[in-house]
Design a protein around this motif. Sequence first.
Motif, short mmCIF file in Angstrom:
data_model
loop_
_atom_site.label_atom_id
_atom_site.label_comp_id
_atom_site.label_asym_id
_atom_site.label_seq_id
_atom_site.Cartn_x
_atom_site.Cartn_y
_atom_site.Cartn_z
N VAL A 28 0.83 -1.20 0.00
CA VAL A 28 0.00 0.00 0.00
C VAL A 28 0.87 1.26 0.00
CG1 VAL A 28 -0.26 0.32 2.51
CG2 VAL A 28 -2.13 0.96 0.97
N LEU A 29 2.07 1.15 0.54
CA LEU A 29 3.01 2.28 0.51
C LEU A 29 3.65 2.42 -0.87
CD1 LEU A 29 4.73 1.80 3.98
CD2 LEU A 29 3.03 3.52 3.37
N THR A 30 4.08 1.30 -1.46
CA THR A 30 4.71 1.39 -2.78
C THR A 30 3.70 1.85 -3.83
OG1 THR A 30 4.30 -0.96 -3.25
CG2 THR A 30 6.39 -0.40 -2.20
N GLU A 31 2.45 1.45 -3.67
CA GLU A 31 1.42 1.93 -4.60
C GLU A 31 1.13 3.41 -4.40
OE1 GLU A 31 0.07 0.52 -7.20
OE2 GLU A 31 1.22 -1.32 -6.91
N THR A 32 1.25 3.88 -3.16
CA THR A 32 1.09 5.32 -2.90
C THR A 32 2.22 6.10 -3.56
OG1 THR A 32 -0.02 4.88 -0.79
CG2 THR A 32 0.92 7.07 -1.09
N VAL A 33 3.44 5.57 -3.49
CA VAL A 33 4.57 6.21 -4.18
C VAL A 33 4.28 6.30 -5.67
CG1 VAL A 33 6.99 5.89 -4.83
CG2 VAL A 33 6.28 5.49 -2.48
N ARG A 34 3.74 5.23 -6.22
CA ARG A 34 3.45 5.20 -7.66
C ARG A 34 2.33 6.18 -8.01
NH1 ARG A 34 4.89 0.60 -10.14
NH2 ARG A 34 4.35 -0.58 -8.26
N ALA A 35 1.25 6.19 -7.21
CA ALA A 35 0.09 7.03 -7.51
C ALA A 35 0.40 8.51 -7.40
CB ALA A 35 -1.07 6.66 -6.57
N ARG A 108 3.39 16.72 -2.66
CA ARG A 108 2.19 16.85 -1.86
C ARG A 108 0.97 17.29 -2.69
NH1 ARG A 108 2.90 17.31 3.28
NH2 ARG A 108 4.93 18.29 2.95
N ALA A 109 1.19 18.24 -3.61
CA ALA A 109 0.07 18.78 -4.37
C ALA A 109 -0.65 17.68 -5.15
CB ALA A 109 0.56 19.87 -5.32
N ARG A 110 0.12 16.75 -5.73
CA ARG A 110 -0.50 15.67 -6.50
C ARG A 110 -1.31 14.76 -5.59
NH1 ARG A 110 2.92 12.07 -10.70
NH2 ARG A 110 3.06 14.13 -11.66
N ALA A 111 -0.80 14.49 -4.38
CA ALA A 111 -1.53 13.64 -3.44
C ALA A 111 -2.85 14.28 -3.04
CB ALA A 111 -0.67 13.37 -2.20
N TRP A 112 -2.84 15.58 -2.77
CA TRP A 112 -4.07 16.26 -2.37
C TRP A 112 -5.06 16.35 -3.52
CZ3 TRP A 112 -1.58 20.84 0.79
CH2 TRP A 112 -1.12 20.33 2.01
N THR A 113 -4.56 16.55 -4.72
CA THR A 113 -5.46 16.58 -5.88
C THR A 113 -6.14 15.23 -6.06
OG1 THR A 113 -4.11 18.26 -6.99
CG2 THR A 113 -5.59 16.95 -8.36
N ALA A 114 -5.36 14.17 -5.92
CA ALA A 114 -5.93 12.82 -6.06
C ALA A 114 -6.94 12.51 -4.95
CB ALA A 114 -4.81 11.78 -6.04
N ASP A 117 -12.36 15.25 -2.45
CA ASP A 117 -13.08 15.82 -1.32
C ASP A 117 -12.41 15.53 0.02
OD1 ASP A 117 -14.87 16.67 -3.17
OD2 ASP A 117 -16.49 15.28 -2.62
N ALA A 118 -11.56 14.52 0.07
CA ALA A 118 -10.87 14.18 1.32
C ALA A 118 -9.63 15.02 1.56
CB ALA A 118 -10.49 12.70 1.33
N SER A 119 -9.26 15.85 0.59
CA SER A 119 -8.08 16.70 0.73
C SER A 119 -8.26 17.67 1.89
CB SER A 119 -7.84 17.49 -0.56
OG SER A 119 -6.93 18.55 -0.34
N LEU A 386 -4.83 8.57 3.38
CA LEU A 386 -5.71 9.53 2.72
C LEU A 386 -6.26 8.98 1.41
CD1 LEU A 386 -6.75 12.52 2.67
CD2 LEU A 386 -4.67 13.09 1.41
N LEU A 387 -5.42 8.34 0.62
CA LEU A 387 -5.82 7.90 -0.71
C LEU A 387 -6.43 6.50 -0.73
CD1 LEU A 387 -2.75 9.18 -2.76
CD2 LEU A 387 -4.96 10.30 -2.44
N ALA A 388 -5.91 5.61 0.13
CA ALA A 388 -6.36 4.21 0.07
C ALA A 388 -7.46 3.88 1.07
CB ALA A 388 -5.16 3.27 0.31
N PHE A 389 -7.50 4.60 2.19
CA PHE A 389 -8.39 4.17 3.27
C PHE A 389 -9.38 5.23 3.74
CE2 PHE A 389 -4.41 1.65 3.98
CZ PHE A 389 -4.94 0.43 3.56
#
Length: 447
Positions: A28-35, A108-114, A117-119, A386-389
């Motif tokens: 789940v961490l490596t996929e977060t790095v990828r996403a 960080r910006a890409r993570a929050w965009t992805a 509504d949870a950003s 934030l993204l997976a759960f």
Amino acid sequence: MSDLTSSYPSVRVDSAGDGVVSQAGGLVLTETVRATGLMAALSAGLEPWRKPFARHDPGKILTDQALSLATGGDCLADVDRLRTQPGVYGLVASDPTISRLVRTLSTRARAWTAAGDASPLHDASALNPVVIDVDATLLTAHSEKENARPTWKKGYGFHPLAAFIDHGAEGTGEPLAVLLRPGNAGSNTAADHIEVVRDALKQLPASHRSGRKVMIRTDSAGGTQEFLHWLTARHRNLGYSVGFPIHGALENVLPLIPDKAWTRAYNSNGFERDGAWVAEVTGMLELSAWPKGLRVIVCKEIPHPGAQLRITDLDGMRYTAFATNQARGQLADLEVRHRLRACCEDRIRGAKDTGLQNLPLHSFAANTLWCHLVMLAAELTAWAQLLAFTGTKVRRWEPKKLRARVFEIAGKISRHARQVIVHLASTAPETSLLIKGLAKLRALTPP
């Protein structure tokens, strides 16, 4: 008398297991790095430091170190936890290679965009601001390290100051900035608070670096005139909610607050808090040296059993105060928002569980880098939640529980049609949540 040893099965043990990974949940961490594109951004930013013909990408080296800390490591050598599981983490650089790398970036910006509504930036406004918590902690040095000094608690080590963005009641939070300081650094040092907040604001989109859509929240260490004047300078005009020391003029007016000025305090769920009241005392104080718009709000409450009263407490009640420039909202709501800054202590505890507790290197510069690696690991963990759960109980778990319940889910690797497949342990209680989380992350990953 029954044989107690029969309560457990008798098993035969050998070392012939192949294709088994003990931390398959780390996917789940490596996929977060990828996403989030984290490694690509790190690689691009660190390209000037990559030596000709280097075998290992510098972005991968830093990401591996962050993954090591996120999954429970607390020193550089603990990256070996990843090196023994190439089926999940790929090729991992040697310890000397890792030690030579000296810089990090963020996506960080890409993570929050992805996150949509949870950003933490979603629907930010003056009434619902983005909250940045600033707090310090003490770290003990168990050997001679550069700039380690005696601390105010009679220990020896360091006194870092950090900023975290609050994810609210539905989540945890993530680090924005950290400043490593000697152990004798002052708690009320305005210059350090300004530096950390300035660095934290740089992590936000340009549209959120000023104005009342952002609130800075601290304990009384941030309640200084210099710091508040900096926050409210015309080109910043940030919101704030900071602890206000009860001494001097404020101490003198406490007995003068009329009974009718007190109103009931709330819990965070909106219900009245038993034995707690709030009152505004702004008009009773001389505040000309403070920024315009500052309000001082006092809370009194019946102390918890065993709590020790201070000399400034009256009538057996515990008194606290905070200052804010929020013009709207009931006193009880403002007090609840300020009291929730205690969640920052949870963020610091999580950072310590992710490697901040131990500064393993000798030089101050190297330990500063270590602090940034810890923050990168904490960011990666927060982004995974934030993204997976989002919408699940996992979203609020602290690092220790997250590792025990998710990251340490075991699996068995197999290969079919040139694909690597990880068969997760079917008996692990959170396997289904992990599979759903991985599916969410893969849906976010660019093709």
